[in-house]
Enzyme design. Structure first.
Site, PDB file in Angstrom:
ATOM      1  N   LYS A 159      -2.895  10.695   7.134  1.00  0.00           N
ATOM      2  CA  LYS A 159      -3.336  10.176   8.431  1.00  0.00           C
ATOM      3  C   LYS A 159      -3.795  11.320   9.325  1.00  0.00           C
ATOM      4  O   LYS A 159      -3.357  12.458   9.153  1.00  0.00           O
ATOM      5  CB  LYS A 159      -2.171   9.459   9.128  1.00  0.00           C
ATOM      6  CG  LYS A 159      -1.792   8.125   8.517  1.00  0.00           C
ATOM      7  CD  LYS A 159      -0.639   7.500   9.287  1.00  0.00           C
ATOM      8  CE  LYS A 159      -0.239   6.160   8.705  1.00  0.00           C
ATOM      9  NZ  LYS A 159      -1.277   5.133   8.780  1.00  0.00           N
TER      10      LYS A 159
ATOM     11  N   ARG B  56       2.707  -2.397   1.486  1.00  0.00           N
ATOM     12  CA  ARG B  56       2.593  -3.507   0.523  1.00  0.00           C
ATOM     13  C   ARG B  56       3.165  -3.115  -0.834  1.00  0.00           C
ATOM     14  O   ARG B  56       3.651  -3.953  -1.580  1.00  0.00           O
ATOM     15  CB  ARG B  56       1.125  -3.954   0.440  1.00  0.00           C
ATOM     16  CG  ARG B  56       0.166  -2.877   0.017  1.00  0.00           C
ATOM     17  CD  ARG B  56      -1.287  -3.173   0.403  1.00  0.00           C
ATOM     18  NE  ARG B  56      -1.523  -2.975   1.842  1.00  0.00           N
ATOM     19  CZ  ARG B  56      -2.704  -3.167   2.430  1.00  0.00           C
ATOM     20  NH1 ARG B  56      -3.749  -3.578   1.723  1.00  0.00           N
ATOM     21  NH2 ARG B  56      -2.847  -2.970   3.720  1.00  0.00           N
TER      22      ARG B  56
HETATM   23  N1  BES Z   1       2.001   1.797   8.762  1.00  0.00           N
HETATM   24  C1  BES Z   1       0.599   1.665   8.634  1.00  0.00           C
HETATM   25  C2  BES Z   1       0.043   0.627   9.598  1.00  0.00           C
HETATM   26  C3  BES Z   1      -0.122   1.079  11.020  1.00  0.00           C
HETATM   27  C4  BES Z   1      -1.075   2.002  11.363  1.00  0.00           C
HETATM   28  C5  BES Z   1       0.647   0.517  11.995  1.00  0.00           C
HETATM   29  C6  BES Z   1      -1.226   2.378  12.686  1.00  0.00           C
HETATM   30  C7  BES Z   1       0.496   0.877  13.309  1.00  0.00           C
HETATM   31  C8  BES Z   1      -0.439   1.808  13.673  1.00  0.00           C
HETATM   32  C9  BES Z   1       0.228   1.251   7.225  1.00  0.00           C
HETATM   33  O1  BES Z   1       1.024   1.771   6.220  1.00  0.00           O
HETATM   34  C10 BES Z   1      -1.142   1.744   6.988  1.00  0.00           C
HETATM   35  O2  BES Z   1      -1.333   2.929   6.973  1.00  0.00           O
HETATM   36  N2  BES Z   1      -2.067   0.837   6.817  1.00  0.00           N
HETATM   37  C11 BES Z   1      -3.425   1.201   6.622  1.00  0.00           C
HETATM   38  C12 BES Z   1      -3.992   0.303   5.553  1.00  0.00           C
HETATM   39  C13 BES Z   1      -5.318   0.748   5.036  1.00  0.00           C
HETATM   40  C14 BES Z   1      -5.193   2.057   4.287  1.00  0.00           C
HETATM   41  C15 BES Z   1      -5.869  -0.330   4.133  1.00  0.00           C
HETATM   42  C16 BES Z   1      -4.152   1.025   7.947  1.00  0.00           C
HETATM   43  O3  BES Z   1      -3.818   0.102   8.698  1.00  0.00           O
HETATM   44  O4  BES Z   1      -5.021   1.838   8.241  1.00  0.00           O
HETATM   45 MN    MN Z   2       0.378   3.692   5.651  1.00  0.00          MN
END
Ligand code: BES
Ligand code: MN
Ligand code: ZN
Length: 504
Positions: free
Chosen positions: A277, A356
């Protein structure tokens, strides 16, 4: 863990003499007379003549009666707003305003007076619930680890005086609301804790601390997860030096005929893994265990008697996949193929779609082990849900409309609204992979990130009625509620409690 410093709430007889009180707080509607007893009626009448009474919703006004007059040191009113706009949420918020201002006034204790006319349209039991919630949730502050001892909290001792004929119901509600709010605050403490402190082992310890009576808690370690073949969950854990834990809480009242499961995403930190990230706000990924936090909070409430008068015939299983997602030489890579507990092979196209991956194994295992009538999972699964729905509601999706509706109703009762998003066969197909049974993300041209996350999980639930709550928008970061002003909200603890209490 530090001892939970719970606000003291006493319910006092309405006739109790308030004249020695440091602070008496009452409510005023926007129009019409408040129906409060004695000293408050006179004070309102007087303030009316001076024009000093503010009646708008959540308005606060504080008075100092003349020193020679026998009576409380201070009097204050919180506005309830327009009578037809008064609902449980507005009452909870008004009570939180009272708590915050009482604390700011610096008193050690205060008396809150509420009359039956102050909750017209809200039944007495529900009014009791939201008054306790407004006080206890409103008083919540995360206590960070500091060199100095924290100062004793002000206004932490509240006597609630009910004026009206339904005092017994109001006080039953007050007790339940207090249990629910204390459980929520306990979850908030775990959620706010630094990610190096609140790691999978820490969550496991918190869960074990709840065990006793009809509640059993077990923690499955890495070796056991390996034996069970939870390759999807273990793939996420590879990059971390902190071993994963699958935490299982089992509330099994005697004579239970039915069983429901609640499964929580417990990513104690989500760096994204190799699909790392961006640096900005990465610290917020401490909150990626808030699905697990909601499950823990539910069981805290259960362990403290929240089901003792209800739902005795339902076994409640909580499962938390507690894992940390980190990049490392041994971390899983984009393109890796893992085999899930149920045998499905998954191509990990993005290591940041890890929630997931841990949930699919936890869900499939829970279904195989307990054969529940219903299963609900909760997860901060997608950033996309914040784009779609913002911070005022969470998303609900599922394969069973009756169950989805039960959760929408529970969310409404808890004032934690849920908004349904579609979940169709087409969405399931969008997860096709060239290299495995399933990919963990859909193609970017498909869009609908929240739906894609749910569609992935759908592959693992079979015929079990299932609902998925994406709480990434509501777990933290909202700004509209006086009883949740900073950090984690403890979202969904109260919704789950309403839902479980409704299971017959
Ligand atoms: N924990 C995150 C979701 C998230 C991101 C919650 C920012 C709150 C704020 C999750 O594990 C994630 O990274 N999801 C990705 C999915 C994508 C790679 C398909 C996302 O939401 O960008
Ligand atoms: Mn994630
Ligand atoms: Zn995540």
């Amino acid at each position: 863990m530090r001892a939970l410093r719970v606000m003291k709430i006493r319910s006092a007889a309405s006739s109790k003499d308030l004249s020695r009180s440091e602070l008496v707080v009452g409510f005023v509607p926007e129009k019409g007379k408040p129906t409060l007893a004695g000293v408050l009626v006179d004070a309102v009448a007087h303030a009316e003549t001076t024009g000093d009474i503010a009646r708008g919703a959540r308005k606060w006004c504080l008075f100092h009666p003349p020193v020679r007059v026998k009576g409380p040191k201070r009097l204050a009113f919180v506005g309830l707003g327009k009578p037809d706009e008064l609902d449980t949420e507005n009452l909870r918020r008004a009570v939180a305003v009272a708590q915050a201002n009482a604390e700011a006034a610096g008193v050690a204790s205060f008396d809150l007076v509420i009359g039956d006319a102050d909750h017209r349209g809200i039944d007495a039991f529900d009014a009791g619930v939201v008054v306790a919630e407004g006080l206890v949730l409103g008083a919540y502050r995360y206590q960070p680890p500091k060199k100095e001892e924290p100062k004793a909290r002000k206004a932490h001792d509240v006597a609630v005086h009910y004026v009206g004929r339904q005092r017994a119901s109001f006080e039953d509600g007050l007790a339940l609301g207090r249990t629910a709010a204390v459980a929520t605050n306990w979850a908030r403490d775990l959620e706010n804790m630094a990610p190096n402190h609140a790691d999978p082992a820490r969550l496991a310890r918190a869960a074990k601390g709840l065990a006793g009576g009809s509640l059993k808690v077990k923690v499955m370690e890495r070796a056991q997860l390996e034996r069970l073949g939870m390759g999807a969950l273990l793939g996420v854990a590879r990059g971390s030096s902190k071993p994963p834990k699958l935490i299982v809480l089992d509330w099994h009242p005697r004579g239970a005929r039915k069983c429901v499961c609640v499964v929580g995403k417990g990513l104690t930190f989500d760096s994204g893994g190799i699909s790392i990230k961006p640096a900005a706000k990465m610290d917020e990924m401490r909150y990626d265990m808030c699905g697990g936090g909601a499950v823990l909070g539910l069981f805290h409430a259960i362990a403290h008697g929240a089901l003792d008068d209800a739902a005795r015939k339902t076994r409640v299983i909580g499962v938390i996949a507690a894992v940390e997602n980190m990049p490392d030489a041994d971390a899983q890579r984009p393109g890796d193929v893992v085999r899930a507990f149920d045998g499905t092979t998954i191509e990990v196209l993005n290591t940041d779609a890890e929630g997931r991956l841990v949930l699919c194994d936890a869900i499939a295992w829970a279904i195989k082990t307990y054969e529940p009538q219903k299963l609900v999972d909760l997860a901060t699964l997608t950033g996309a849900v914040i784009v779609a729905l913002g911070h005022e509601c969470a998303a609900v999706l599922g394969n069973d409309q009756a169950l989805v509706q039960e959760l929408i109703d529970a969310g409404k009762a808890a004032d934690e609204p849920l908004w349904q998003l579609p979940l169709w066969a087409e969405h399931k197909k969008q997860l096709e992979s060239k290299f495995a049974d399933l990919a963990n993300i859909n193609g970017s041209h498909h869009g609908g990130g929240t739906i894609a996350g749910a569609a992935f999980l759908w592959h693992f639930v079979g015929k079990t009625p299932w609902a998925h709550l994406d709480i990434a928008g509501t777990a933290w970061g909202g700004r509209s509620k006086e009883y949740a002003t900073m950090g984690a909200t403890g979202t969904a603890v109260r919704t789950l409690l309403h839902w479980v209490r409704g299971q017959k």
